[in-house]
Design an enzyme around this catalytic site. Structure first.
Site, PDB file in Angstrom:
ATOM      1  N   CYS A   1      34.931  35.932  40.416  1.00  0.00           N
ATOM      2  CA  CYS A   1      34.685  37.248  40.462  1.00  0.00           C
ATOM      3  C   CYS A   1      34.343  37.964  39.015  1.00  0.00           C
ATOM      4  O   CYS A   1      33.317  37.482  38.663  1.00  0.00           O
ATOM      5  CB  CYS A   1      35.977  37.857  40.837  1.00  0.00           C
TER       6      CYS A   1
ATOM      7  N   HIS B   1      36.742  35.123  45.839  1.00  0.00           N
ATOM      8  CA  HIS B   1      37.970  34.812  45.189  1.00  0.00           C
ATOM      9  C   HIS B   1      38.472  33.520  46.129  1.00  0.00           C
ATOM     10  O   HIS B   1      39.289  33.973  47.134  1.00  0.00           O
ATOM     11  CB  HIS B   1      39.266  35.979  45.256  1.00  0.00           C
TER      12      HIS B   1
ATOM     13  N   GLU C   1      40.631  31.632  45.724  1.00  0.00           N
ATOM     14  CA  GLU C   1      42.019  31.159  45.480  1.00  0.00           C
ATOM     15  C   GLU C   1      42.822  31.849  46.458  1.00  0.00           C
ATOM     16  O   GLU C   1      44.108  31.597  46.789  1.00  0.00           O
ATOM     17  CB  GLU C   1      42.818  31.816  44.124  1.00  0.00           C
TER      18      GLU C   1
HETATM   19  N1  GLN Z   1      35.905  44.410  37.744  1.00  0.00           N
HETATM   20  C1  GLN Z   1      34.846  43.520  38.509  1.00  0.00           C
HETATM   21  C2  GLN Z   1      34.334  44.387  39.950  1.00  0.00           C
HETATM   22  O1  GLN Z   1      34.834  45.476  40.064  1.00  0.00           O
HETATM   23  C3  GLN Z   1      35.406  42.220  38.923  1.00  0.00           C
HETATM   24  C4  GLN Z   1      36.561  42.507  39.946  1.00  0.00           C
HETATM   25  C5  GLN Z   1      37.430  41.206  39.974  1.00  0.00           C
HETATM   26  O2  GLN Z   1      37.371  40.394  38.984  1.00  0.00           O
HETATM   27  N2  GLN Z   1      38.179  41.108  41.001  1.00  0.00           N
HETATM   28  O3  GLN Z   1      33.371  43.822  40.085  1.00  0.00           O
END
Ligand code: GLN
Length: 548
Positions: free
Chosen positions: A389, A513, A515
């Site tokens: 992410c 993600h 995970e």
């Molecule tokens: N802050 C970033 C976004 O909103 C990444 C989000 C995250 O890592 N879950 O796109």
């Protein structure tokens, strides 16, 4: 009035309620999830509900320093990390309905009041709030054999009162053999090493004063409870001695089901719920769990986790995913914490000596400079890299700046005035006013290009993973970015989902993600692929017992 909220008190499920006594952080969730695993092994269809008595509607707006990681479900629910433990232990996918919060309950009750649903009545905690709590628990349990309901916090907390009252009402509405009240409590050691029962006695007294009598007590102490301690607890808390169980410390949370099985907790629970006859015979219960979690590691590797929350719970699903990959390969993965915000000598050294680098998700500017340094280090030194992410987004920023020379390139989230916003807000986010529950959330399909690292890792040209982000690769920069060995190998329409490098042994970033879908018996493909590369770099071979 049960009819008012529409639930059916005769739904045939069995419920195990789990409360906590004396203090938080006892491992109540792991105890509950472990019991769930044992019942699953015995052939039952098990689900879980986590009750969080806070006023937030969901965990999405909470800082990970407060409650640890925000776990994301396939339906996009942003929930307490305990749901992650339930998904991992029970190997089920849950929905937001499995996380009941005071915010959700009150929002519903107040909306109904405004709609005039209560027909002139005074709307009160009892019965309106407690009815809504019972409805939610029953609905989440529907269609399963046993539902484990964990009440967050500690008995005596003011926020928890309506929930305990709802449980008390449950005991009048269901058959006795459909409900089991389990209280997990601390049995501390005195200075001279004696196991002390007084805090347990007090906490049970507190439960009883609100009309709840526990059926089972689980005492947390580093060691097993001595027989005379169990007898004393039984006497003072008015339960049979066989209903007092030890839950000693173990080296790994996945061993807790094995300990509780040795203690006979599952047998006792099944007897009390009158389902023992329907259980698979002990010899036929899956030994898969035991086989997986007790495999001996044949080697070890060091992986640097470059984050900004110096708290393991803030990245728990990543820790668990690395562990799952390690179980598959029979390798111990030592996670070396690297604080992206304080890259002092010690942290730099950890980064330099690690066999692989993970840059996790995150929000806001703090720590991003350190994370960018870590990406650069991994890229330039051929160290296996996994970016998740924000980690994916920063891998793109690092490429733009240091490979393509786009000076000052950044994510618009972190630097609003950047001349090169290579990461920008998702178009649908521009006009949003609320921050809660409005990101791109939950499971979405990613199409994977053939012949790429991503395809090799997934063994497929498609994957479905969970998301939680507001920003994405800026479509205006995609063409310019796709140069000098960087490729976007996964897409969802015109959204870039996976990035990789051709000039590197293993460099993979995912906008999603992975995970959140990793399980002990089914490690997440990007983590397994990453670990393979890490092992190669560390010159560690996989164990031979691997069957998956
Ligand atoms: N802050 C970033 C976004 O909103 C990444 C989000 C995250 O890592 N879950 O796109």
């Amino acid at each position: 009035m049960p009819q008012e909220t529409g639930y059916d008190p005769d739904l045939g499920n069995k419920f195990v309620f789990v409360t906590g006594g004396v203090m938080s952080g006892l491992g109540k969730g792991i105890t509950a999830a472990s019991l769930g695993r044992l019942l699953t092994n015995a052939g039952f269809d098990v689900t879980a509900v986590k009750v969080d008595p806070y006023l937030n509607v969901d965990a999405g707006t909470m800082n990970p320093y407060q409650h640890g990681e925000v776990y994301v479900l396939k339906d996009g629910g942003e929930v307490d990390l305990d749901l992650g433990n339930y998904e991992r232990f029970l190997d089920v996918d849950m929905t937001s309905d499995h996380n009941v919060t005071t915010g959700k309950v009150y929002q519903e009750v107040i909306e109904r009041e405004r709609a005039g649903d209560y027909l002139g009545k005074t709307v009160q905690v009892i019965p309106h709030v407690t009815d809504d709590i019972k409805r939610r628990i029953r609905e989440a349990a529907e269609g399963t054999d046993v539902c484990i309901v964990e009440i967050g916090g500690t008995v005596g907390d003011i926020e928890g009162m309506p929930y305990l009252e709802a449980l008390r009402q449950f005991s009048h509405e269901q058959d006795e053999e459909d409900l089991l009240f389990t209280h997990v409590t601390l049995v501390p050691n005195s200075k001279n090493g004696e196991q002390k029962t007084k805090p347990t006695q007090h906490s049970v007294k507190e439960l009883r004063s609100i009309g709840l009598q526990p059926d089972i007590l689980v005492g947390r102490n580093p060691e097993k409870l001595a027989d005379d301690v169990r007898e004393k607890i039984a006497l003072f808390c008015d339960v049979p001695t066989e209903a007092v169980f030890s839950n000693p410390d173990v080296e790994d949370i996945y061993h807790v089901p094995l300990v509780l099985e040795d203690e006979g907790l599952d047998e006792y629970v099944m007897e009390r719920l009158a389902i023992a006859e329907d259980a698979l015979p002990a010899a036929e219960r899956s030994t898969e769990w035991r086989d997986i979690v007790t495999r001996d590691a044949t080697g070890e590797v060091d992986v640097a986790l470059v984050g900004k929350y110096a708290l393991e719970d803030a990245y728990i699903s990543i820790h668990e995913s690395l562990k799952h990959a390690g179980l598959e390969k029979q390798v111990d993965v030592n996670v070396q914490w690297v604080d992206a915000d304080e890259m002092g000598d010690e942290h730099e050294e950890r980064l330099r000596t690690a066999d692989g680098v993970v840059v996790p998700g995150g929000f806001g500017a703090r720590g991003t400079a350190g994370k960018l340094d870590a990406v650069r280090y991994a890229r330039e030194h051929d160290v296996p890299f996994l970016g998740l992410c924000l980690g994916f987004q920063l891998a793109v920023v690092e490429h733009a700046r240091n490979v393509l020379g786009l000076e000052g390139a950044h994510s618009a989230e972190i630097d609003q005035d950047t001349p090169h916003p290579v990461i920008d807000l998702l178009p649908e986010q521009y006009d949003l006013e609320d921050l809660g529950g409005t990101m791109r959330l939950g499971a979405h399909v990613t199409e994977i290009d053939e012949g790429t690292l991503a395809e090799r890792v997934y063994g497929a040209t498609e994957c479905t993973e969970r998301h939680r982000h507001r920003y994405e690769v800026n479509p205006e920069y995609i063409e310019r970015l796709t140069a000098d060995d960087l490729t976007f190998s996964g897409h969802a329409g015109n959204r870039m989902e996976i990035v990789e490098r051709e000039d590197h042994p293993f460099f993979l970033g995912t906008q999603f993600h992975p995970e959140f879908r990793s399980r002990p018996s089914r490690a997440s493909p990007p983590f397994v692929g990453f670990l393979d590369a890490v092992m190669e770099r560390a010159d560690v071979a996989a164990g031979t017992e691997v069957t998956q």
